[in-house]
Design a protein around this motif. Structure first.
Motif, PDB file in Angstrom:
ATOM      1  N   LEU A  19      -0.687   1.388   7.743  1.00 19.91           N
ATOM      2  CA  LEU A  19      -0.883   0.392   6.687  1.00 19.91           C
ATOM      3  C   LEU A  19       0.053   0.657   5.506  1.00 19.91           C
ATOM      4  CD1 LEU A  19      -4.787   0.294   6.715  1.00 19.91           C
ATOM      5  CD2 LEU A  19      -3.172  -1.141   8.000  1.00 19.91           C
ATOM      6  N   VAL A  20       0.571   1.883   5.436  1.00 24.92           N
ATOM      7  CA  VAL A  20       1.449   2.250   4.315  1.00 24.92           C
ATOM      8  C   VAL A  20       2.711   1.383   4.337  1.00 24.92           C
ATOM      9  CG1 VAL A  20       2.831   4.117   3.303  1.00 24.92           C
ATOM     10  CG2 VAL A  20       0.559   4.599   4.267  1.00 24.92           C
ATOM     11  N   GLY A  21       3.088   0.888   3.180  1.00 20.18           N
ATOM     12  CA  GLY A  21       4.284   0.060   3.076  1.00 20.18           C
ATOM     13  C   GLY A  21       4.045  -1.395   3.424  1.00 20.18           C
ATOM     14  N   ARG A  22       2.819  -1.721   3.782  1.00 19.88           N
ATOM     15  CA  ARG A  22       2.504  -3.105   4.144  1.00 19.88           C
ATOM     16  C   ARG A  22       1.721  -3.733   2.995  1.00 19.88           C
ATOM     17  NH1 ARG A  22       3.624  -3.768   9.808  1.00 19.88           N
ATOM     18  NH2 ARG A  22       2.892  -5.865   9.391  1.00 19.88           N
ATOM     19  N   PRO A  23       1.664  -5.060   2.944  1.00 25.68           N
ATOM     20  CA  PRO A  23       1.125  -5.722   1.744  1.00 25.68           C
ATOM     21  C   PRO A  23      -0.400  -5.627   1.617  1.00 25.68           C
ATOM     22  CG  PRO A  23       1.730  -7.357   3.382  1.00 25.68           C
ATOM     23  CD  PRO A  23       2.201  -6.037   3.918  1.00 25.68           C
ATOM     24  N   TRP A  24      -0.883  -5.476   0.382  1.00 24.27           N
ATOM     25  CA  TRP A  24      -2.290  -5.609   0.060  1.00 24.27           C
ATOM     26  C   TRP A  24      -2.801  -6.972   0.506  1.00 24.27           C
ATOM     27  CZ3 TRP A  24      -5.319  -1.812  -1.286  1.00 24.27           C
ATOM     28  CH2 TRP A  24      -4.798  -0.685  -1.943  1.00 24.27           C
ATOM     29  N   GLY A  25      -4.038  -7.012   0.894  1.00 24.67           N
ATOM     30  CA  GLY A  25      -4.629  -8.280   1.298  1.00 24.67           C
ATOM     31  C   GLY A  25      -4.298  -8.661   2.729  1.00 24.67           C
TER      32      GLY A  25
ATOM     33  N   VAL B  11       0.844  -1.193   0.000  1.00 24.23           N
ATOM     34  CA  VAL B  11       0.000   0.000   0.000  1.00 24.23           C
ATOM     35  C   VAL B  11       0.885   1.251   0.000  1.00 24.23           C
ATOM     36  CG1 VAL B  11      -1.738   1.268   1.324  1.00 24.23           C
ATOM     37  CG2 VAL B  11      -1.808  -1.247   1.227  1.00 24.23           C
ATOM     38  N   GLN B  12       0.563   2.203  -0.881  1.00 21.22           N
ATOM     39  CA  GLN B  12       1.329   3.456  -0.962  1.00 21.22           C
ATOM     40  C   GLN B  12       0.646   4.551  -0.140  1.00 21.22           C
ATOM     41  OE1 GLN B  12       4.176   3.442  -2.853  1.00 21.22           O
ATOM     42  NE2 GLN B  12       3.707   1.284  -3.277  1.00 21.22           N
ATOM     43  N   GLU B  13       1.431   5.476   0.333  1.00 24.35           N
ATOM     44  CA  GLU B  13       0.907   6.661   1.040  1.00 24.35           C
ATOM     45  C   GLU B  13      -0.144   7.340   0.157  1.00 24.35           C
ATOM     46  OE1 GLU B  13       1.710   8.150   4.103  1.00 24.35           O
ATOM     47  OE2 GLU B  13       0.282   9.771   3.717  1.00 24.35           O
TER      48      GLU B  13
ATOM     49  N   GLU C  86       0.623 -14.543   2.847  1.00 18.21           N
ATOM     50  CA  GLU C  86       1.846 -14.381   3.652  1.00 18.21           C
ATOM     51  C   GLU C  86       1.736 -13.219   4.618  1.00 18.21           C
ATOM     52  OE1 GLU C  86       4.951 -13.910   0.833  1.00 18.21           O
ATOM     53  OE2 GLU C  86       4.333 -15.699  -0.300  1.00 18.21           O
ATOM     54  N   SER C  87       0.605 -12.575   4.636  1.00 15.97           N
ATOM     55  CA  SER C  87       0.456 -11.372   5.435  1.00 15.97           C
ATOM     56  C   SER C  87       0.612 -11.660   6.922  1.00 15.97           C
ATOM     57  CB  SER C  87      -0.928 -10.780   5.180  1.00 15.97           C
ATOM     58  OG  SER C  87      -1.259  -9.889   6.199  1.00 15.97           O
ATOM     59  N   VAL C  88       1.473 -10.888   7.571  1.00 13.64           N
ATOM     60  CA  VAL C  88       1.520 -10.918   9.030  1.00 13.64           C
ATOM     61  C   VAL C  88       0.308 -10.150   9.528  1.00 13.64           C
ATOM     62  CG1 VAL C  88       2.870 -10.299  11.057  1.00 13.64           C
ATOM     63  CG2 VAL C  88       4.033 -10.890   8.919  1.00 13.64           C
ATOM     64  N   GLU C  89      -0.341 -10.705  10.494  1.00 15.17           N
ATOM     65  CA  GLU C  89      -1.484  -9.985  11.033  1.00 15.17           C
ATOM     66  C   GLU C  89      -1.024  -8.801  11.858  1.00 15.17           C
ATOM     67  OE1 GLU C  89      -3.864 -12.766  13.092  1.00 15.17           O
ATOM     68  OE2 GLU C  89      -4.352 -13.891  11.262  1.00 15.17           O
ATOM     69  N   VAL C  90      -1.711  -7.719  11.748  1.00 12.95           N
ATOM     70  CA  VAL C  90      -1.371  -6.494  12.450  1.00 12.95           C
ATOM     71  C   VAL C  90      -2.388  -6.291  13.566  1.00 12.95           C
ATOM     72  CG1 VAL C  90      -1.095  -4.007  12.188  1.00 12.95           C
ATOM     73  CG2 VAL C  90      -0.524  -5.542  10.286  1.00 12.95           C
ATOM     74  N   ASN C  91      -1.918  -6.076  14.792  1.00 15.23           N
ATOM     75  CA  ASN C  91      -2.863  -5.838  15.895  1.00 15.23           C
ATOM     76  C   ASN C  91      -3.231  -4.377  15.995  1.00 15.23           C
ATOM     77  OD1 ASN C  91      -3.541  -8.250  17.712  1.00 15.23           O
ATOM     78  ND2 ASN C  91      -1.426  -8.576  17.077  1.00 15.23           N
ATOM     79  N   ARG C  92      -4.505  -4.141  16.047  1.00  8.98           N
ATOM     80  CA  ARG C  92      -5.036  -2.777  16.133  1.00  8.98           C
ATOM     81  C   ARG C  92      -6.146  -2.740  17.186  1.00  8.98           C
ATOM     82  NH1 ARG C  92      -1.404  -2.161  14.013  1.00  8.98           N
ATOM     83  NH2 ARG C  92      -0.706  -1.095  12.135  1.00  8.98           N
ATOM     84  N   GLY C  93      -6.489  -1.480  17.551  1.00 11.33           N
ATOM     85  CA  GLY C  93      -7.526  -1.154  18.553  1.00 11.33           C
ATOM     86  C   GLY C  93      -8.562  -2.237  18.688  1.00 11.33           C
TER      87      GLY C  93
END
Lengths: 262, 262, 262, 262
Positions: A41-47, A3-5, B255-262
């Motif tokens: 989320l920026v810089g992290r993979p789609w999906g 994801v881009q800024e 392959e996405s690492v899960e991201v923890n959020r609120g």
């Protein structure tokens, strides 16, 4: 692919609620599952998956259908079921020059722009400047404004364009624009109109028949969602059964000499 | 704007029967209204009227919808009502790279090619060479073959493409291609399937849920034509009420690492 | 329980074709499965199986729905989907006195007679004697003629009956009978009309609103058959999607003094 | 004809909201148009108008459809569109003896009772006493309890009745009652089932085919209301598109000797 800024993203909760937002630093999205810091989320993979307090969320690439369903609006939107069919019947694609009369909130305008980009153009007129302003904001948000000219004109007033490939009318009295269509639509080209009542369709069809149009067809498109559960699948109980009727027609050459054949 | 030698034209009789033919010297079209010498249409204006023994005929620019309805076929075609919606949900447009599994007669292939042209590409696979041959003839006739790769492969066998923008499945056992889709669809991208029975939809939806897909939606799209007559307008009596159910889904990043959020 | 001489029976082949005939000595039914000697069924049990050259046949008790679908006719019949609903909305049952204007082939008349028997009565009018003659033959065949008066009258001409419990109109210009309805329908009672076009429904609804009717509702009823196969169940492809719209209304008391309340 | 003390009446406001109440002295109905003293309606004519603070109200004779839509309920009701069709297919009328398994709130039970009265009888079973209690209250309110036997039984447990004319099943696992139906339904008679999912219909149809039933048909009935306005008539936007599928079948004689014919 990350994801881009500033990119438009679709956040989808696992209860199927969705949010169309921009991935921007220092911006946050509040959902009933919890808050999402969009900049992270920026810089992290789609999906990717997000674990929130209330459940999982997913970061998807928005499609033009997502955009159409998420326009900010004061008017009824045109629904994807109708837009998809119109694009095919009108033969709109990359490079097409399309006239739209009745911009409304710009949902159909956005889909037309998406279809003609990057080499075509949408000329969209409305009687109310506030509609055009809202459509402009929606198109800008979707990155589609560069393919569209938004202009104000009264019903029945002429347009500047000539020899456009297709025309879409989304106004209550489409018969008042038959003259406009005759002047600007390429001979042998297609016209479509969206109208909610039988009466409008009947009146417009009759006027088109008298004005050099053929292949006049009218229909309604109904989407019936299925509720899919293992061992318990059924049609959805409550649905939106009617939005607008579609009328499509082809424009005959007003100057054509008739040719006698067998 | 005049008809060019060799161009595809739609001849439309005033009883609404239509013919998709090429304007070629020394070629004639026999209709129940009489014979039309197609070569004589070359150099004459689009939208012209022809006076035939049985009534009037018109020369129109064919749209992609006309082409889809006129493919030569051994299999059921995919209908415009479904194609138009799929194109929107998949976000297919100029430049897209799309994978289709189940070429069939090439009706959907043609619509995909029309939408991605001139800078995108459609990769279309079928298990039967005779389907591919027929699709090739249809695409060539429509001038769309240059945007399509037609290839033969068994169900479940991998494809060569990677990172395609969207996938359409039109085969009886779409679940057998989930592995293929996972390998070649861009993360966060969209998938669609067409299947006539609710059993297929139920089984495929369940398998997708277990395989890293989300936003799984199923529906059917019904077109109800109107019979429009002045003072006597009504829905059509006999209609094609069901062709196929549509299933759409979004692919999560495996392959996405899960991201923890609120 | 065995079949009696002269009784009406439904012969059903295992390919779902059906025949409504009388079990009479020396009478034979020719089907594509072979010939059935109908007299030989007398004295044998209901629900019996017949082995024919082409497959199995079954002997069933005909229901009123079977009769309605098997009327001999020159006109369109009213369909069971519409009849069933009308009977409920009109509150027709044993003992009711019902006025029908527009006998047609007598399909709806038969269903009304079946519902009011044995103590009620149907008064059915038509403008054409040949319709009445055909309806008479159908009703006689179904054993329902004794509950019906068939009479000829012009549209708009008065009827002899008073204080009937319900009225059904199946004529192209139902507004021409509003006066008749007002004179013969019990105050607070219900009226229904069947008309194929939305124009008729719109015009009739407006005229009823101006004539002391309320609870005016219009709708269409669509039956979607399912094709049920183990593992391959789907909606039917081709269906009859439209027959007639239904309009229902309640009649207010023309002499009623208005009562002032909170 | 005037309203009697204690009679069931339908109060209908001119915004189409309706109330099913009893005309009883010292009873009042509170509506958003104002309060109506119900006792004051006694002795006054059916179809009368009431002027209320918020608009007009009308006093109508309730039909069985009004009753069905106004049952007090904990469960989903069966809708008039389905009930009307079932009554025709089952051939239920004055004098019929009908078995219902799955009483629920008693909406369908009431319609069956109304159709068989005064000489027929409905035998209605449910697994839950609280359903039977609620159905009893509804039937009593409608004056139809005298035509119904309400009984509690577990699914699959036999019933006392024999040789009933028709059977209706409104339970989630209708196949568990095939044995019951075979023991109590008259040979050559009809069965109907109401089930919301495709899966139930598919499973039940298959089991019936294996159990000596024929003419197995499944369908759904969809009601599309029209919004009728002078010059602006259209189908309703939001509708209830699915309630339950209907399955109907005919019972073959289990002891029938097959007869060989042409």
């Amino acid at each position: 692919m990350v994801v881009q800024e500033g990119e438009l993203i679709l956040i989808c909760l696992d209860d199927e609620s969705t949010y169309l937002v921009r991935a921007e630093t220092n911006r946050r999205l509040e959902t009933h599952y919890g808050v999402i810091e969009l900049g992270q989320l920026v810089g992290r993979p789609w999906g990717m998956r997000l674990k929130l307090r209330g459940g999982e969320a997913y970061v998807l690439r928005p499609t033009i259908e997502d955009m159409v369903m998420k326009v900010e609006r004061r008017t009824n939107i045109v629904y994807p079921k109708d837009i998809g069919y119109l694009l095919l019947v009108l033969g709109v694609h990359c490079g097409s020059r399309v006239l739209e009369i009745g911009t409304g909130s710009g949902a159909l305008t956005a889909a037309l722009a998406f279809a003609v980009a990057p080499t075509g153009r949408v000329y969209s007129y409305d009687v109310r400047q506030e509609h055009l302003d809202q459509a402009r904001r929606n198109l800008e948000r979707f990155g589609l404004l560069q393919y569209v000219d938004l202009k104000c004109k009264a019903i029945g007033q002429p347009v500047e364009e000539e020899q456009v490939d297709a025309v879409v009318l989304d106004i209550p009295t489409p018969w008042d624009e038959i003259g406009t269509v005759r002047r600007c639509l390429v001979a042998g080209g297609r016209l479509a109109s969206l109208n909610p009542t039988f009466n409008q369709i009947e009146q417009f069809a009759e006027r088109l028949r008298q004005s050099g149009f053929t292949l006049i067809k009218a229909m309604e498109i109904v989407v019936r969602p299925l509720v899919v559960r293992p061992g318990a699948t059924r049609p959805a109980q409550q649905i939106i059964a009617h939005t607008e009727f579609l009328l499509t027609a082809a424009f005959l050459n007003p100057e054509s000499v008739e040719v006698n054949r067998g």
